[in-house]
Design a protein around this motif. Structure first.
Motif, PDB file in Angstrom:
ATOM      1  N   ARG A   1      37.539  48.680  48.321  1.00 24.77           N
ATOM      2  CA  ARG A   1      37.586  47.246  48.636  1.00 24.77           C
ATOM      3  C   ARG A   1      38.129  46.419  47.472  1.00 24.77           C
ATOM      4  NH1 ARG A   1      32.015  47.090  51.807  1.00 24.77           N
ATOM      5  NH2 ARG A   1      31.514  48.233  49.935  1.00 24.77           N
ATOM      6  N   LEU A   2      38.003  46.962  46.239  1.00 28.17           N
ATOM      7  CA  LEU A   2      38.537  46.211  45.101  1.00 28.17           C
ATOM      8  C   LEU A   2      40.042  46.061  45.230  1.00 28.17           C
ATOM      9  CD1 LEU A   2      36.431  47.802  42.246  1.00 28.17           C
ATOM     10  CD2 LEU A   2      36.222  45.504  43.174  1.00 28.17           C
ATOM     11  N   GLU A   3      40.696  47.156  45.627  1.00 25.54           N
ATOM     12  CA  GLU A   3      42.149  47.094  45.786  1.00 25.54           C
ATOM     13  C   GLU A   3      42.522  46.232  46.996  1.00 25.54           C
ATOM     14  OE1 GLU A   3      41.690  51.209  45.471  1.00 25.54           O
ATOM     15  OE2 GLU A   3      43.432  51.467  44.180  1.00 25.54           O
ATOM     16  N   GLN A   4      41.714  46.334  48.048  1.00 26.35           N
ATOM     17  CA  GLN A   4      41.983  45.498  49.220  1.00 26.35           C
ATOM     18  C   GLN A   4      41.826  44.021  48.862  1.00 26.35           C
ATOM     19  OE1 GLN A   4      39.281  47.007  52.155  1.00 26.35           O
ATOM     20  NE2 GLN A   4      40.342  48.967  52.313  1.00 26.35           N
ATOM     21  N   ALA A   5      40.794  43.724  48.049  1.00 25.23           N
ATOM     22  CA  ALA A   5      40.567  42.335  47.643  1.00 25.23           C
ATOM     23  C   ALA A   5      41.762  41.822  46.849  1.00 25.23           C
ATOM     24  CB  ALA A   5      39.295  42.227  46.814  1.00 25.23           C
ATOM     25  N   ALA A   6      42.328  42.659  45.981  1.00 29.28           N
ATOM     26  CA  ALA A   6      43.481  42.238  45.188  1.00 29.28           C
ATOM     27  C   ALA A   6      44.663  41.913  46.094  1.00 29.28           C
ATOM     28  CB  ALA A   6      43.855  43.327  44.199  1.00 29.28           C
ATOM     29  N   MET A   7      44.890  42.769  47.093  1.00 29.46           N
ATOM     30  CA  MET A   7      45.992  42.537  48.027  1.00 29.46           C
ATOM     31  C   MET A   7      45.750  41.278  48.839  1.00 29.46           C
ATOM     32  SD  MET A   7      47.699  45.588  49.556  1.00 29.46           S
ATOM     33  CE  MET A   7      48.557  46.816  48.902  1.00 29.46           C
ATOM     34  N   ASP A   8      44.478  41.071  49.169  1.00 33.24           N
ATOM     35  CA  ASP A   8      44.105  39.873  49.917  1.00 33.24           C
ATOM     36  C   ASP A   8      44.391  38.628  49.068  1.00 33.24           C
ATOM     37  OD1 ASP A   8      42.656  38.798  52.298  1.00 33.24           O
ATOM     38  OD2 ASP A   8      41.357  38.013  50.725  1.00 33.24           O
ATOM     39  N   LEU A   9      44.317  38.793  47.752  1.00 32.48           N
ATOM     40  CA  LEU A   9      44.539  37.668  46.837  1.00 32.48           C
ATOM     41  C   LEU A   9      45.960  37.688  46.296  1.00 32.48           C
ATOM     42  CD1 LEU A   9      41.093  37.892  45.076  1.00 32.48           C
ATOM     43  CD2 LEU A   9      41.864  36.039  46.551  1.00 32.48           C
ATOM     44  N   TYR A  10      46.898  38.059  47.120  1.00 28.70           N
ATOM     45  CA  TYR A  10      48.334  37.888  46.871  1.00 28.70           C
ATOM     46  C   TYR A  10      48.933  38.835  45.833  1.00 28.70           C
ATOM     47  CZ  TYR A  10      46.863  33.781  49.347  1.00 28.70           C
ATOM     48  OH  TYR A  10      46.282  32.965  50.258  1.00 28.70           O
ATOM     49  N   ALA A  11      48.208  39.927  45.493  1.00 26.41           N
ATOM     50  CA  ALA A  11      48.818  40.918  44.612  1.00 26.41           C
ATOM     51  C   ALA A  11      49.528  41.950  45.486  1.00 26.41           C
ATOM     52  CB  ALA A  11      47.754  41.596  43.759  1.00 26.41           C
ATOM     53  N   ASN A  12      50.813  42.202  45.226  1.00 26.72           N
ATOM     54  CA  ASN A  12      51.487  43.236  46.008  1.00 26.72           C
ATOM     55  C   ASN A  12      51.065  44.617  45.513  1.00 26.72           C
ATOM     56  OD1 ASN A  12      53.005  43.837  43.717  1.00 26.72           O
ATOM     57  ND2 ASN A  12      54.642  42.421  44.303  1.00 26.72           N
ATOM     58  N   GLU A  13      51.633  45.673  46.104  1.00 29.50           N
ATOM     59  CA  GLU A  13      51.171  47.034  45.784  1.00 29.50           C
ATOM     60  C   GLU A  13      51.238  47.310  44.283  1.00 29.50           C
ATOM     61  OE1 GLU A  13      53.184  46.357  48.273  1.00 29.50           O
ATOM     62  OE2 GLU A  13      52.402  47.324  50.090  1.00 29.50           O
TER      63      GLU A  13
ATOM     64  N   SER B   1      29.618  42.954  50.130  1.00 33.95           N
ATOM     65  CA  SER B   1      29.241  43.284  48.751  1.00 33.95           C
ATOM     66  C   SER B   1      30.295  42.806  47.746  1.00 33.95           C
ATOM     67  CB  SER B   1      28.901  44.759  48.574  1.00 33.95           C
ATOM     68  OG  SER B   1      30.012  45.576  48.828  1.00 33.95           O
ATOM     69  N   TYR B   2      31.051  41.829  48.128  1.00 35.53           N
ATOM     70  CA  TYR B   2      31.882  40.947  47.267  1.00 35.53           C
ATOM     71  C   TYR B   2      33.153  41.530  46.683  1.00 35.53           C
ATOM     72  CZ  TYR B   2      27.077  39.396  47.427  1.00 35.53           C
ATOM     73  OH  TYR B   2      25.825  39.105  47.863  1.00 35.53           O
ATOM     74  N   ALA B   3      33.137  42.809  46.270  1.00 31.93           N
ATOM     75  CA  ALA B   3      34.341  43.405  45.661  1.00 31.93           C
ATOM     76  C   ALA B   3      34.897  42.541  44.540  1.00 31.93           C
ATOM     77  CB  ALA B   3      35.412  43.667  46.735  1.00 31.93           C
ATOM     78  N   LEU B   4      34.020  42.023  43.683  1.00 29.28           N
ATOM     79  CA  LEU B   4      34.510  41.300  42.503  1.00 29.28           C
ATOM     80  C   LEU B   4      35.106  42.318  41.541  1.00 29.28           C
ATOM     81  CD1 LEU B   4      31.530  38.853  41.921  1.00 29.28           C
ATOM     82  CD2 LEU B   4      33.655  38.456  43.171  1.00 29.28           C
ATOM     83  N   PHE B   5      36.162  41.922  40.819  1.00 26.16           N
ATOM     84  CA  PHE B   5      36.799  42.856  39.883  1.00 26.16           C
ATOM     85  C   PHE B   5      35.903  43.025  38.662  1.00 26.16           C
ATOM     86  CE2 PHE B   5      40.541  40.607  41.901  1.00 26.16           C
ATOM     87  CZ  PHE B   5      40.666  41.545  42.906  1.00 26.16           C
ATOM     88  N   PRO B   6      35.347  44.210  38.460  1.00 30.39           N
ATOM     89  CA  PRO B   6      34.320  44.362  37.415  1.00 30.39           C
ATOM     90  C   PRO B   6      34.858  44.208  36.000  1.00 30.39           C
ATOM     91  CG  PRO B   6      34.857  46.490  38.389  1.00 30.39           C
ATOM     92  CD  PRO B   6      35.572  45.453  39.198  1.00 30.39           C
TER      93      PRO B   6
END
Lengths: 283, 377, 265
Positions: C162-174, B87-92
């Motif tokens: 998952r939004l926070e996990q996605a950010a970490m996955d995209l090289y954002a640290n804590e 479900s993508y988890a795009l930043f809204p």
């Protein structure tokens, strides 16, 4: 991901420390103060001698106020539940697009100071107010009868002041009720009240429990309503006693014992209520 | 980080949640640049495996190697791995442009414009750069998620059920699209799915997972044509599994199935046990009237009665009862609708198939493992 | 008749709502009152004077309002920061002692204000800590904290991890993840927590009364004047606070609705 085990503790530390210092420590201190020798005073200092007698004195002298506090709070809680339920129900299940506006309207009155609203009631219920005259004219109230300075006024004030604490939890739990369930109940030939009784009410029980607690606890410790709307004698609540004992008489040990007893009584009442509601009604 | 590169290897990788073993010492080699699928039912450990590669779960034991570097204990943001989330988890709160630029900005890339624009045109979303995610359709959001991950040129791209939220038609279209993009960028794709068709359409290699273990690993054709376990035989397509006993071994293994003699090439017998399940896919079987001997040359043959015949458009499906077989050993036959079939329900029929389409599995395994319908009951 | 029966719940609901507003109407009406004497609390004569000159005629009131504003602001900032950190830790980490932390946050909400106020008083007195501005502030942060945590936790619960996990996955640290993803998405929850804190602090009487020493907040001024006669300017402040808070909430709703509309377009 959770390799840094100390991170959550670091985040919690400032707030937890604050609560430990300014909530927990005072509680222990209150407990200790309640055991001081009552013959001391603020000026001369107190001697800690485990004087359990403070509790005996507090209870024997002030049990009527304790009893009255819990009675008033209980009546106010029941009244608030009866008043708030239709409102919460209407907003949660009948309001459609008006839901947010109605919710704001529920909270809005409480942006006006608690004290000012209570004072406004003294104006509305005062002996010379048109409302009281009206009640006298239609003989609901006898000639010369009054509302202000009666237990009725205090209970009414408590009911009014804690109404949003009842309404909001009720709304939250009613909002989760699927309107189709009510339709389904109707479809299965239950009469409207039966549908409510068997479907909606059980589903809103968590809200009822939360709402009654959130109303009962502050109501039983309140003394503003008793002070402003009540009279001199039959309306004094335990809050008034504690306030005066601390701030006017400076009788710290007795006052602390009273305060501690109030806390203990509430903890016991709430715990047994949650336990009962949790096993018998919540399931 | 940039120097890490090469094949992705999972070595004795294990993950426990309390008493539950989610991933049970798996070993997988995923060659650089390949499109790899982890396929299995929900709860089989495929998503946990993916999350360990992404760095969102710490393994209980084992290694995750890219080339020679063990990345198992690195933070997600220190791995040359990116994920397309379920479900993508795009930043809204960020627009499409900023969503795609997110990874570059975090790594301190100064000029992101050229790369972001190139990536948006790769996924054909140039016109949508300043929209918010919720203003896009499901398929468009999916492409943003892909672009947001790919722009970082990871060594490995992880896709967690990437097409799960799309409708059937769009899913087909995106399958081809994903395959095209993978071929174009040449990055290793690891794709987690429970949809066998999706896995077979896109992946070069599939690992079928069940209960935390890898059941079988191979090319889609290999898995389908020559399943090594009943789970794979049932989970990928459908299989007839019949009780058999090995009589003689040679280039061809002779197996007796309730008195009938069946031949199987030795290379397609996955067990040394004498008790076997004899398997054959329903569409490999020819069905004809008992008197018709046109398929006798194929080699394996049974005589029975048609119990049911159903026309489903692309094929006609028969259920054939063979005398002497158990109740749950009725044979399913799919016949392509090239000519109108001569066979009706109740007819005596002759069913025939080639030995090279037959396989044999260890009879100790559950005949219904991986059978979606049987497990649902 | 049928219409009434069909809408009976709505009608009762609206009546209850009206009941909740009665004192507010009285407060607003009295803010335009020119009373005959200080001791009467009945409407005598209409005037704009109270609104035009809220500080004259009730000299001690405006300083008290200032004190309340100052305490409200500082305690809101303090409680919101501490509470947001706590809520984040409780919702996003697994750790030992979470139950104890939750209990520690629940207890102040379950304690009557008299007990909170009097127990703090005993602490300050036995520690010989002078009562006043600082003790009020300490107390307000303490009782606002739990409400902030509850409000922010609710918002976090509705946020896809998952939004926070996605950010970490995209090289954002804590820290970057918190700053770029969690915080912006949490903002509406933090804003309502802050608004709640401010109104709790600005309106508090009981706890403040125990710990104020000689410092006078607005509610304490009202309490004091209730014995001596209430100047109508008090109702101006009450009405103004009501209108400002209402405006903030309505504005927040409009912005929220606009955002949703823009997203749906």
């Amino acid at each position: 991901m959770t390799s840094k085990k100390w991170v959550p503790y670091l985040l919690l530390a400032p707030g937890a420390l604050w609560l430990a210092l300014f909530f927990l420590t005072p509680m222990f201190n209150l407990g200790a103060t309640s055991l001081y020798d009552p013959s001391g005073s603020l000026e001369t200092g107190y001697v800690m001698n485990g004087h359990v007698g403070n509790y005996v004195d507090a209870l024997s002298e002030y049990w009527p106020q304790f009893l009255r506090s819990f009675t008033f709070a209980a009546i106010a809680t029941v009244l608030a539940l009866i008043i708030a339920y239709p409102l919460a129900y209407a907003i949660a299940l009948k309001s459609g697009q008006w839901k947010n506006i109605l919710l704001i309207l529920v909270i809005a009155p409480f942006f006006t100071s608690f004290l000012l609203r209570t004072l406004a009631w003294t104006a509305i219920l005062g002996d010379n107010s048109s409302f009281v005259h009206f009640l006298q004219n239609i003989h609901i109230l006898p000639e010369g009868g009054r509302i202000l300075a009666t237990p009725f006024a205090v209970v009414m004030g408590l009911t009014y002041n804690f109404l949003p604490f009842m309404t909001l939890p009720l709304f939250t739990s009613l909002e989760k009720v699927d309107p189709r369930l009510i339709e389904a109940a109707g479809d299965l030939y239950s009469k409207p009240f039966n549908g409510f009784h068997r479907v909606v009410l059980p589903l809103s029980m968590p809200g009822v429990v939360a709402g009654t607690l959130l109303t009962f606890i502050p109501a039983s410790g309140d003394y503003i309503n008793a002070q402003l709307l009540g009279g001199i004698k039959d309306t004094t609540m335990i809050g008034n006693v504690i306030d005066r004992a601390f701030l006017e008489r400076g009788a710290y040990p007795t006052a602390a014992a009273l305060s501690f007893l109030l806390m203990a009584a509430i903890v016991i009442l709430v715990a047994s209520y949650v336990k009962r509601a949790g096993t018998d009604e919540l399931v | 980080m940039d120097q890490i590169g090469g094949d992705l290897r999972l070595v004795s990788l294990r993950k426990e949640f309390g008493d539950f073993v989610a991933v049970d010492n798996i070993d997988i080699l995923i060659p650089k640049g390949s499109f790899f699928a982890l396929l299995g039912p929900s709860g089989c450990g495929k998503t946990t495996t993916l999350r360990m590669v992404a760095g969102l779960e710490l393994p209980t034991a084992g290694q995750i190697l890219i080339g020679d570097h063990d990345i198992a204990s690195l933070k997600p943001y220190n791995r040359p791995v990116n994920t397309v989330f379920q479900s993508y988890a795009l930043f809204p709160h960020l627009d499409i442009y900023e969503n795609v630029a997110f990874g570059l900005r975090r790594r301190g890339v100064k000029d992101v414009a050229t790369q972001v624009e190139a990536m948006l045109s790769l996924v054909e979303l140039d016109a949508f750069a300043r929209r918010k995610p919720s203003q896009l359709s499901g398929g468009q959001q999916q492409r943003v998620a892909l672009a947001r991950a790919l722009i970082n040129r990871p060594e490995v791209l992880l896709l967690d059920e990437p097409l799960g939220a799309l409708d059937l038609k769009l899913r087909r279209q995106m399958q081809l699209e994903l395959k095209r993009i993978q071929t174009e960028v040449g990055i290793t794709f690891v794709h987690v799915t429970h949809d066998q068709e999706e896995a077979m359409t896109m992946a070069d290699t599939i690992a079928v997972m069940n209960q935390g273990k890898v059941e079988q690993l191979g090319s889609p054709m290999d898995l389908y044509e020559n399943p090594k376990t009943t789970f794979v035989a049932n989970f990928l397509g459908q299989s007839n599994l019949l009780t058999g006993e090995v009589m003689d071994r040679g280039d061809f293994v002779g197996v007796k199935v309730w008195g009938n003699h069946i031949k199987i090439p030795a290379s397609r017998v996955a067990t040394t046990n004498a008790k076997v399940w004899v398997g054959v896919r329903p569409e490999k079987i020819y069905i004809s009237a008992e008197s018709n001997h046109a398929h006798d040359h194929l080699g394996n043959q049974l005589i029975g009665t048609v119990l049911e015949r159903s026309y489903i458009g692309v094929s006609t499906q028969f259920i054939v009862e063979i005398p002497g077989f158990l109740d749950d050993e009725k044979i399913m036959v799919f016949e392509q609708n090239v000519d109108a079939s001569e066979v009706k329900a109740g007819d005596r029929v002759r069913i025939s198939w080639d030995p090279s389409h037959t396989f044999a599995l260890d009879a100790k395994q559950d005949a219904y493992a991986g059978d979606v319908l049987a497990e649902a009951e | 008749m049928n219409w009434i029966r069909k809408n009976i719940i709505m009608i009762v609901g609206l009546l209850v709502l009206f009941y909740m507003f009665i004192p507010v109407f009285v407060v607003i009406a009295l803010s335009f009152n020119e009373p005959k004497s200080r001791l009467t609390y009945t409407f005598d004569k209409f005037t704009f004077d109270n609104w035009l000159h809220p500080c004259s005629g009730a000299e001690a009131m405006c300083p008290a309002v200032m004190v309340s504003l100052k305490i409200g602001l500082i305690s809101t900032i303090g409680a919101t920061i501490l509470g947001t950190l706590m809520a984040y830790a409780l919702m996003r980490y697994r750790f030992r002692g979470k139950g104890v932390a939750n209990l520690l946050l629940f207890l102040p909400m379950a304690s009557p204000e008299v007990v909170l106020g009097s127990s703090l008083l005993t602490l300050f007195v036995s520690a010989s800590f002078p009562l006043g501005f600082w003790t009020i502030l300490i107390a307000h942060i303490m009782f606002c904290l739990s409400f902030v945590v509850v409000t922010v936790k609710a918002r976090l619960a509705g946020m896809d991890p998952r939004l926070e996990q996605a950010a970490m996955d995209l090289y954002a640290n804590e820290w970057q993840t918190f700053r770029r993803i969690t915080l912006p998405l949490l903002a509406p929850g933090i804003a309502s927590a802050a608004l709640l804190s401010f109104s709790l602090s600005f309106d508090d009487f009981i706890v403040t009364n125990f710990n104020s020493g000689s410092t006078v907040t607005f509610p304490m001024f009202v309490w004091g004047s209730a014995q001596r006669g209430i100047p109508p300017q008090v109702n101006v402040i009450g009405s103004a606070v009501f209108l400002i808070a209402l405006a903030i909430v309505v504005l927040g709703q409009i912005i929220g609705a606009r955002k949703r509309k823009a997203l749906a377009a």
